[in-house]
Design a protein around this motif. Structure first.
Motif, PDB file in Angstrom:
ATOM      1  N   LYS A 312      14.882  34.473  67.194  1.00  0.00           N
ATOM      2  CA  LYS A 312      15.515  33.580  66.223  1.00  0.00           C
ATOM      3  C   LYS A 312      16.962  33.267  66.607  1.00  0.00           C
ATOM      4  CE  LYS A 312      12.695  35.057  62.299  1.00  0.00           C
ATOM      5  NZ  LYS A 312      12.703  35.664  60.936  1.00  0.00           N
ATOM      6  N   GLY A 313      17.460  33.897  67.648  1.00  0.00           N
ATOM      7  CA  GLY A 313      18.781  33.562  68.151  1.00  0.00           C
ATOM      8  C   GLY A 313      19.875  34.560  67.864  1.00  0.00           C
ATOM      9  N   PHE A 314      19.646  35.519  66.978  1.00  0.00           N
ATOM     10  CA  PHE A 314      20.704  36.473  66.659  1.00  0.00           C
ATOM     11  C   PHE A 314      20.570  37.730  67.514  1.00  0.00           C
ATOM     12  CE2 PHE A 314      17.190  37.616  63.898  1.00  0.00           C
ATOM     13  CZ  PHE A 314      17.164  39.000  63.954  1.00  0.00           C
ATOM     14  N   MET A 315      21.666  38.481  67.582  1.00  0.00           N
ATOM     15  CA  MET A 315      21.664  39.754  68.319  1.00  0.00           C
ATOM     16  C   MET A 315      21.495  40.887  67.318  1.00  0.00           C
ATOM     17  SD  MET A 315      21.789  41.238  71.224  1.00  0.00           S
ATOM     18  CE  MET A 315      21.617  42.996  71.473  1.00  0.00           C
ATOM     19  N   PRO A 316      20.349  41.584  67.316  1.00  0.00           N
ATOM     20  CA  PRO A 316      20.104  42.641  66.327  1.00  0.00           C
ATOM     21  C   PRO A 316      20.960  43.866  66.581  1.00  0.00           C
ATOM     22  CG  PRO A 316      18.355  42.624  67.951  1.00  0.00           C
ATOM     23  CD  PRO A 316      19.244  41.448  68.271  1.00  0.00           C
ATOM     24  N   VAL A 317      21.318  44.564  65.505  1.00  0.00           N
ATOM     25  CA  VAL A 317      22.094  45.803  65.617  1.00  0.00           C
ATOM     26  C   VAL A 317      21.301  46.978  65.045  1.00  0.00           C
ATOM     27  CG1 VAL A 317      24.230  46.999  65.006  1.00  0.00           C
ATOM     28  CG2 VAL A 317      24.279  44.564  65.539  1.00  0.00           C
ATOM     29  N   ASN A 318      21.054  46.964  63.730  1.00  0.00           N
ATOM     30  CA  ASN A 318      20.336  48.061  63.082  1.00  0.00           C
ATOM     31  C   ASN A 318      19.146  47.539  62.286  1.00  0.00           C
ATOM     32  OD1 ASN A 318      22.328  49.956  63.918  1.00  0.00           O
ATOM     33  ND2 ASN A 318      23.597  49.404  62.164  1.00  0.00           N
ATOM     34  N   PHE A 319      18.193  48.412  62.013  1.00  0.00           N
ATOM     35  CA  PHE A 319      17.121  48.069  61.093  1.00  0.00           C
ATOM     36  C   PHE A 319      16.743  49.295  60.265  1.00  0.00           C
ATOM     37  CE2 PHE A 319      14.974  49.524  64.945  1.00  0.00           C
ATOM     38  CZ  PHE A 319      13.941  50.323  64.470  1.00  0.00           C
ATOM     39  N   LEU A 320      16.134  49.051  59.112  1.00  0.00           N
ATOM     40  CA  LEU A 320      15.730  50.113  58.203  1.00  0.00           C
ATOM     41  C   LEU A 320      14.264  50.461  58.386  1.00  0.00           C
ATOM     42  CD1 LEU A 320      17.306  49.002  54.789  1.00  0.00           C
ATOM     43  CD2 LEU A 320      18.108  50.831  56.282  1.00  0.00           C
ATOM     44  N   SER A 321      13.936  51.728  58.174  1.00  0.00           N
ATOM     45  CA  SER A 321      12.550  52.154  58.085  1.00  0.00           C
ATOM     46  C   SER A 321      12.445  53.138  56.932  1.00  0.00           C
ATOM     47  CB  SER A 321      12.079  52.794  59.389  1.00  0.00           C
ATOM     48  OG  SER A 321      12.803  53.974  59.667  1.00  0.00           O
ATOM     49  N   ASN A 322      11.226  53.343  56.436  1.00  0.00           N
ATOM     50  CA  ASN A 322      11.064  54.208  55.273  1.00  0.00           C
ATOM     51  C   ASN A 322      10.806  55.666  55.650  1.00  0.00           C
ATOM     52  OD1 ASN A 322       8.421  54.037  56.152  1.00  0.00           O
ATOM     53  ND2 ASN A 322       7.709  52.787  54.431  1.00  0.00           N
ATOM     54  N   ASN A 323      11.235  56.072  56.814  1.00  0.00           N
ATOM     55  CA  ASN A 323      11.225  57.493  57.177  1.00  0.00           C
ATOM     56  C   ASN A 323      12.322  58.222  56.408  1.00  0.00           C
ATOM     57  OD1 ASN A 323      10.695  55.768  59.842  1.00  0.00           O
ATOM     58  ND2 ASN A 323       9.414  57.602  59.911  1.00  0.00           N
ATOM     59  N   ASP A 324      12.210  59.527  56.347  1.00  0.00           N
ATOM     60  CA  ASP A 324      13.280  60.354  55.808  1.00  0.00           C
ATOM     61  C   ASP A 324      14.183  60.759  56.961  1.00  0.00           C
ATOM     62  OD1 ASP A 324      14.833  61.848  54.129  1.00  0.00           O
ATOM     63  OD2 ASP A 324      13.437  63.520  53.975  1.00  0.00           O
ATOM     64  N   ILE A 325      15.418  61.122  56.646  1.00  0.00           N
ATOM     65  CA  ILE A 325      16.344  61.594  57.679  1.00  0.00           C
ATOM     66  C   ILE A 325      17.238  62.656  57.066  1.00  0.00           C
ATOM     67  CG2 ILE A 325      18.102  59.813  57.215  1.00  0.00           C
ATOM     68  CD1 ILE A 325      18.625  59.764  60.277  1.00  0.00           C
ATOM     69  N   THR A 326      17.602  63.653  57.849  1.00  0.00           N
ATOM     70  CA  THR A 326      18.495  64.691  57.370  1.00  0.00           C
ATOM     71  C   THR A 326      19.428  65.083  58.513  1.00  0.00           C
ATOM     72  OG1 THR A 326      18.595  66.809  56.184  1.00  0.00           O
ATOM     73  CG2 THR A 326      16.987  66.624  57.966  1.00  0.00           C
ATOM     74  N   GLY A 327      20.378  65.959  58.214  1.00  0.00           N
ATOM     75  CA  GLY A 327      21.329  66.377  59.225  1.00  0.00           C
ATOM     76  C   GLY A 327      20.660  66.952  60.448  1.00  0.00           C
ATOM     77  N   GLY A 328      21.055  66.486  61.637  1.00  0.00           N
ATOM     78  CA  GLY A 328      20.454  66.945  62.876  1.00  0.00           C
ATOM     79  C   GLY A 328      19.408  66.009  63.438  1.00  0.00           C
ATOM     80  N   ASN A 329      18.973  65.013  62.632  1.00  0.00           N
ATOM     81  CA  ASN A 329      17.960  64.064  63.107  1.00  0.00           C
ATOM     82  C   ASN A 329      18.552  62.925  63.928  1.00  0.00           C
ATOM     83  OD1 ASN A 329      15.931  64.208  60.062  1.00  0.00           O
ATOM     84  ND2 ASN A 329      15.999  65.567  61.814  1.00  0.00           N
ATOM     85  N   SER A 330      19.859  62.734  63.866  1.00  0.00           N
ATOM     86  CA  SER A 330      20.481  61.615  64.570  1.00  0.00           C
ATOM     87  C   SER A 330      20.122  61.627  66.053  1.00  0.00           C
ATOM     88  CB  SER A 330      22.003  61.666  64.420  1.00  0.00           C
ATOM     89  OG  SER A 330      22.370  61.476  63.083  1.00  0.00           O
ATOM     90  N   GLY A 331      19.765  60.458  66.561  1.00  0.00           N
ATOM     91  CA  GLY A 331      19.374  60.334  67.956  1.00  0.00           C
ATOM     92  C   GLY A 331      17.882  60.424  68.169  1.00  0.00           C
ATOM     93  N   SER A 332      17.132  60.705  67.105  1.00  0.00           N
ATOM     94  CA  SER A 332      15.673  60.799  67.243  1.00  0.00           C
ATOM     95  C   SER A 332      15.092  59.443  67.636  1.00  0.00           C
ATOM     96  CB  SER A 332      15.043  61.245  65.921  1.00  0.00           C
ATOM     97  OG  SER A 332      15.458  62.545  65.572  1.00  0.00           O
TER      98      SER A 332
END
Length: 395
Positions: A312-332
């Motif tokens: 569509k022409g834009f440069m994507p950065v982030n997106f949402l998903s309905n997973n859970d996340i907690t401390g230590g999950n970053s980078g998964s």
């Protein structure tokens, strides 16, 4: 500066959690759950095992609520006032070194100097002195005397930096100087080492003091959860998999549109992703959170997105998903149904900070950086296209 930011972000997140708990009615939901449990627990068949467990848990909380405050502040102190862990960890090593004969010192010297190099990597004495004063002062203000470290409460928080600067552990150079001129009497008398050793001794004594309370709380929690499962046999309970490797399923998902947020433009109705113009719109030169490198801004201005721009022409950065996340999950890794890497998980949405207490499937989302953004940063901004050539890109 990063240490000051980590402390500020910690308390910002804590306040965000409290705000989310209030807004989402988390406490009232918990009370309703407990009320339903008690109706089941007082039935004759359940009374002996389960009827008193909530009262027991409440009593446990009363016993260690102030202790938990102390744990939070001591944890932040140890993470951000590096003089204390540096002195404590190097202190025993330097004492052992000082006790050796000439041959023993020669055998240990490389190990000791390597440890000093690691401990003082990126170490800024002025900053660490300020952090020591500030964190101990904060500890003294916020922690109950009955649960606090007697060593820290007795310290002169305004002048601890002066104490640190006169220590063997003041700088990498002063520590190395001790290695070249070891003196057991000098290290035994070191005021910063005495402070650090006293603090860690106090922590161990407090742990011993509360060991039985912690054990009772763990037992009561197991009984309560066992009763919850039996009282609601048709409910699928959220698993406690903290500190374990796990694989979870989810899908790209949206959040409810908020009247106080203007998503605007191409993303007006699709509030499950962000794009790079949004980053530029928030740009503030010199601001810790919103500054951007000039090379980055120039690439966006030229729309030099290479093969990574969306169709569509834009440069994507982030997106949402309905997973859970907690401390230590970053980078998964976030994988699609074919096992292709499409993003990296790194945060949760502000609306669901109450997820530390209860999982809300309507609000709980994971924020993932789009893999196209990662690849664009590597190739265009980082000028490391040779790394891209080693990958297999699926379009």
């Amino acid at each position: 500066a990063s240490q000051y930011a980590s402390v500020a972000n910690y308390w910002k997140n804590r306040q965000g959690t409290i705000d989310a708990v209030i807004k989402n009615g988390t406490i009232s939901g918990k009370k309703d759950l407990e009320a339903k449990f008690m109706k089941w627990a007082i039935l004759p068949a359940n009374e002996v095992m389960y009827s008193g467990v909530l009262d027991n848990i409440k009593a446990n909380y009363a016993q260690f609520s102030n202790r938990n405050v102390e744990r939070n502040y001591s944890s932040q102190l140890q993470r951000n006032a590096k003089y204390i862990p540096v002195a404590y960890q190097l202190g025993s090593l330097l004492k052992t070194y000082a006790d050796q004969d000439a041959n023993g010192k020669a055998a240990m010297k490389t190990k000791v100097t390597d440890a000093i190099d690691r401990m003082y990597d990126g170490f800024n004495a002025k900053l660490e002195g300020e952090m020591l004063n500030s964190m101990v002062n904060l500890y003294q203000q916020r922690v109950s005397k009955d649960d606090a470290s007697a060593t820290l409460m007795a310290a002169d928080a305004k002048n601890l930096s002066t104490l640190a600067f006169s220590s063997i552990f003041a700088t990498k150079e002063s520590a190395l100087n001790f290695v070249n001129n070891p003196d057991r009497l000098k290290i035994d008398a070191d005021p910063l080492l005495k402070l650090a050793n006293g603090f860690y001794t106090d922590q161990k004594l407090a742990g011993d003091k509360y060991a039985k309370v912690d054990e009772a709380f763990a037992k009561n929690s197991r009984i309560f959860l066992d009763g919850l499962r039996k009282s609601q046999p048709d409910t699928v309970f959220y698993p406690d998999a903290n500190s374990t490797m796990r694989l979870t399923t989810g899908s790209v998902d949206t959040l409810p549109v908020r009247s106080d947020r203007n998503y605007g433009g191409i993303n007006e109705k699709n509030n499950y992703y962000t794009e790079i113009n949004g980053m530029v719109a928030k740009y503030k030169k010199g601001d810790e959170e919103f500054d951007l490198p000039q090379d980055f801004l120039d690439l966006v201005k030229r729309k030099d997105f290479g093969q990574y721009a969306d169709k569509k022409g834009f440069m994507p950065v982030n997106f949402l998903s309905n997973n859970d996340i907690t401390g230590g999950n970053s980078g998964s890794p976030i994988l699609n149904g074919h096992g292709h890497l499409i993003g990296l998980a790194f945060d949760g949405n502000s609306e669901a900070l109450s997820g530390d207490i209860i999982f809300d499937p309507k609000l709980q989302k994971t924020i993932n950086v789009d893999v196209r953004m990662v690849l664009w940063i590597i190739e265009k901004y980082g000028k490391a296209g040779h790394l891209i050539s080693e990958m297999t890109l699926v379009k």
